[in-house]
Design an enzyme around this catalytic site. Structure first.
Site, mmCIF file in Angstrom:
data_model
loop_
_atom_site.group_PDB
_atom_site.id
_atom_site.type_symbol
_atom_site.label_atom_id
_atom_site.label_comp_id
_atom_site.label_asym_id
_atom_site.label_seq_id
_atom_site.Cartn_x
_atom_site.Cartn_y
_atom_site.Cartn_z
ATOM 1 N N LYS A 64 76.874 39.714 10.919
ATOM 2 C CA LYS A 64 76.317 40.931 10.303
ATOM 3 C C LYS A 64 76.794 42.178 11.056
ATOM 4 C CE LYS A 64 72.059 38.688 8.762
ATOM 5 N NZ LYS A 64 70.679 38.417 9.182
ATOM 6 N N GLY A 96 65.521 36.124 2.891
ATOM 7 C CA GLY A 96 64.533 35.614 1.942
ATOM 8 C C GLY A 96 65.034 35.721 0.517
HETATM 9 N N1 LIG Z 1 68.880 32.889 2.140
HETATM 10 C C1 LIG Z 1 68.871 34.133 2.630
HETATM 11 O O1 LIG Z 1 67.820 34.679 2.962
HETATM 12 C C2 LIG Z 1 70.168 34.888 2.746
HETATM 13 C C3 LIG Z 1 70.137 36.226 3.223
HETATM 14 C C4 LIG Z 1 71.325 36.962 3.293
HETATM 15 C C5 LIG Z 1 72.513 36.350 2.928
HETATM 16 N N2 LIG Z 1 72.531 35.049 2.515
HETATM 17 C C6 LIG Z 1 73.815 34.439 2.153
HETATM 18 O O2 LIG Z 1 73.805 34.112 0.775
HETATM 19 C C7 LIG Z 1 74.601 32.963 0.558
HETATM 20 C C8 LIG Z 1 73.759 31.895 -0.140
HETATM 21 O O3 LIG Z 1 72.652 31.591 0.670
HETATM 22 P P1 LIG Z 1 71.481 30.627 0.135
HETATM 23 O O4 LIG Z 1 70.398 30.737 1.128
HETATM 24 O O5 LIG Z 1 71.198 30.910 -1.291
HETATM 25 O O6 LIG Z 1 72.180 29.198 0.289
HETATM 26 P P2 LIG Z 1 71.780 27.839 -0.430
HETATM 27 O O7 LIG Z 1 70.349 27.861 -0.834
HETATM 28 O O8 LIG Z 1 72.251 26.742 0.466
HETATM 29 O O9 LIG Z 1 72.656 27.822 -1.759
HETATM 30 C C9 LIG Z 1 74.038 27.622 -1.741
HETATM 31 C C10 LIG Z 1 74.489 27.316 -3.159
HETATM 32 O O10 LIG Z 1 75.902 27.170 -3.178
HETATM 33 C C11 LIG Z 1 76.241 25.972 -3.853
HETATM 34 N N3 LIG Z 1 77.469 25.423 -3.237
HETATM 35 C C12 LIG Z 1 77.692 25.194 -1.922
HETATM 36 N N4 LIG Z 1 78.932 24.712 -1.749
HETATM 37 C C13 LIG Z 1 79.481 24.637 -2.960
HETATM 38 C C14 LIG Z 1 80.755 24.204 -3.444
HETATM 39 N N5 LIG Z 1 81.716 23.758 -2.627
HETATM 40 N N6 LIG Z 1 80.999 24.274 -4.773
HETATM 41 C C15 LIG Z 1 80.049 24.732 -5.626
HETATM 42 N N7 LIG Z 1 78.833 25.166 -5.240
HETATM 43 C C16 LIG Z 1 78.560 25.106 -3.911
HETATM 44 C C17 LIG Z 1 75.051 25.041 -3.671
HETATM 45 O O11 LIG Z 1 75.030 24.102 -4.733
HETATM 46 P P3 LIG Z 1 73.839 23.012 -4.830
HETATM 47 O O12 LIG Z 1 72.589 23.772 -5.111
HETATM 48 O O13 LIG Z 1 74.213 22.139 -5.970
HETATM 49 O O14 LIG Z 1 73.812 22.304 -3.513
HETATM 50 C C18 LIG Z 1 73.882 26.040 -3.727
HETATM 51 O O15 LIG Z 1 73.494 26.249 -5.061
HETATM 52 C C19 LIG Z 1 75.135 32.553 1.939
HETATM 53 O O16 LIG Z 1 76.403 33.100 2.128
HETATM 54 C C20 LIG Z 1 74.122 33.177 2.886
HETATM 55 O O17 LIG Z 1 74.683 33.446 4.160
HETATM 56 C C21 LIG Z 1 71.391 34.316 2.416
#
Ligand SMILES: NC(=O)c1ccc[n+]([C@@H]2O[C@H](COP(=O)([O-])OP(=O)(O)OC[C@H]3O[C@@H](n4cnc5c(N)ncnc54)[C@H](OP(=O)(O)O)[C@@H]3O)[C@@H](O)[C@H]2O)c1
Length: 449
Positions: free
Chosen positions: A211, A308
């Site tokens: 970040k 979140g």
């Molecule tokens: N969570 C937070 O609070 C937050 C905050 C800021 C930034 N972010 C960023 O936002 C992004 C997503 O975070 P998240 O928390 O939503 O992650 P997550 O819940 O793990 O979701 C990731 C998604 O990507 C899909 N995916 C992963 N690898 C894949 C591939 N090779 N081909 C196709 N689909 C794939 C997964 O599919 P499946 O569902 O089928 O497994 C899932 O739907 C990340 O870059 C993270 O750093 C997250």
């Protein structure tokens, strides 16, 4: 008066990933449908890539084409904008850049991919003439990228600093309140969903370094990849450090700071003692705070939720709306700061104040302070606590060059009953200046001159 809703422009979204953030975005797209229509457009999710298409996601994906191939979504001629909420530095970057290179704007929450492959994104955006929005990647719900890119576009900045990782902040806050060690606080954070299954990225400071790389890029126009950010996590912070810091009116936070100095740019993420009077000391649990400093405006502070489902999805949606209305409006390429790339300052030459902790029997405390002075380390303040049956001395030093501090550490390691002096940097560069300028009670009557 709202605009007529006939002749609505339909913007077709492709999305990579539908986990925490992607699922939140699907909910918000439905919730704000009337707002989009009032502005003359509608946003329709048409093509989605996930790993497991059979997984139940608890959101309405009726009519959405679902595949397992991110590149198929990115190159789909029937999408107008790509949202990347999948993460990682390989296929997600390939797919994002493929969309950009053919002129499709990208909104990404992927701090890892952006911070590590910034050059590729910039090149692809230039090739396709489309913008990238990445507000969600930096501090989720704190709109700091917009501020750096637009509101402060022509301001000179000297410092971007903050508490920008909610998981570590939760753990440190818990350690302080429960009086427990790191491992117990980590377990509590995991049980409440404040850490990932693998907490390494958070607790080792890597998430904060990614970040910080993005924030510094927008603040100073120089891209410093995360592996060039001086990064230390919180795993070695002990209950005794927290208690000694409290005795001296400080709290321990994981602080990320990018500073422009005479020698160039320094980017650091490490635990730091923050004085009770400072805003960062009051940022608790999952909250994030960012402080900007510059000669023109002195100081600006931002506080909000840095992670979140809905805070992050909301930041993604606001970028989607911006790019839907103006496809070149992203923060990348955004407003470019002219001038040469800033060199990286050598951490060894930084001049800081330090907290030192050592196990010393109470009658030998004065000998320890004298020995420190003999090594050229001047104590500004000190305190003692009993912990696990031993006496610990904590010392806050005057400003000293980091290389001299490190050399002095080897000279004083024999002072510690266990042979290991613990060092944590202070958040402010020079506490003595503050004490003397403001005549405040930063160190109470214990300041040693
Ligand atoms: N969570 C937070 O609070 C937050 C905050 C800021 C930034 N972010 C960023 O936002 C992004 C997503 O975070 P998240 O928390 O939503 O992650 P997550 O819940 O793990 O979701 C990731 C998604 O990507 C899909 N995916 C992963 N690898 C894949 C591939 N090779 N081909 C196709 N689909 C794939 C997964 O599919 P499946 O569902 O089928 O497994 C899932 O739907 C990340 O870059 C993270 O750093 C997250």
């Amino acid at each position: 008066m709202s605009r007529p809703t006939e002749n609505l422009q339909t913007i077709r979204l492709g999305m990579l990933g539908c986990g925490v953030v992607g699922g939140g975005l699907v909910k918000l797209l439905a919730k704000h449908r009337a707002d989009f229509r009032a502005n003359g457009f509608e946003l329709r999710l048409t093509h989605l890539a996930v790993r497991d298409p059979g997984k139940s996601r608890g959101v309405d994906l009726a009519g959405v084409r679902i595949s397992t191939d991110p590149m198929a979504v990115a190159t789909d001629p029937e999408i107008d904008l790509l949202v990347e909420v999948m993460g990682g530095n390989s296929i997600a970057v390939e797919a994002g850049c493929a969309a950009l290179a053919r002129g499709v704007p990208l909104v990404s929450a992927n701090k890892c991919g952006l911070a590590r492959s910034m050059g590729r994104y910039v090149e692809a955006a230039a090739q396709g003439g489309a913008g990238i929005g990445f507000e969600a990647a930096a501090a989720a719900h704190i709109p700091i990228i917009e501020v750096l890119d637009r509101s402060l576009a022509c301001e000179e900045l000297s410092l971007v600093k903050g508490v920008i990782n909610g998981s570590t902040n939760y753990i440190l806050t818990f350690m302080e309140r429960a009086g427990c060690e790191y491992e117990e606080a980590l377990k509590d954070a995991a049980s409440k969903g404040f850490t990932e299954a693998d907490p390494t990225l958070d607790v080792e400071g890597i998430d904060a370094a990614e970040k910080l790389s993005l924030l510094a890029y927008k603040a100073f126009g120089t891209h410093v990849p995360p592996d060039q950010v001086h990064t230390e996590g919180i795993t070695r912070v002990g209950q005794v450090d927290i208690r000694l810091a409290l005795e001296m009116d400080h709290r321990i936070k994981l602080v990320a700071a990018a500073r422009r100095g005479e020698e160039g740019l320094s980017l650091r993420v490490h635990p730091a003692l923050v004085h009770h009077g400072e805003l960062l000391a009051d940022v608790d649990s999952e909250f994030n705070a960012i402080i900007l400093e510059g000669p023109g405006f002195k100081e600006l502070t931002f506080l909000g939720k840095g992670a979140g489902e809905l805070p992050t999805a909301s930041a993604v949606l606001n970028d989607v709306v911006k790019l839907a209305q103006r496809p070149q409006a992203g923060a990348l390429p955004g407003f470019r700061r002219a001038g040469a790339k800033l060199p990286l300052a050598d951490t060894a030459n930084l001049r800081l104040c330090y907290f030192l902790r050592m196990q010393v029997e109470a009658p030998r405390v004065n000998d320890a302070l004298t020995a420190l002075a003999g090594q050229g380390v001047r104590a500004l303040s000190h305190a003692q606590v009993e912990h696990a049956g031993a006496n610990y001395l904590g010392v806050i030093t005057d400003v000293i060059e980091e290389s001299r501090m490190m050399a002095a550490l080897s000279g004083i390691s024999g002072l510690d009953g266990t042979g290991g002096v613990r060092l944590i940097r202070l958040d402010k560069d020079n506490y003595r200046d503050i004490v003397e300028r403001e005549q405040s009670s930063y160190f109470g009557s214990s300041i040693e001159r």
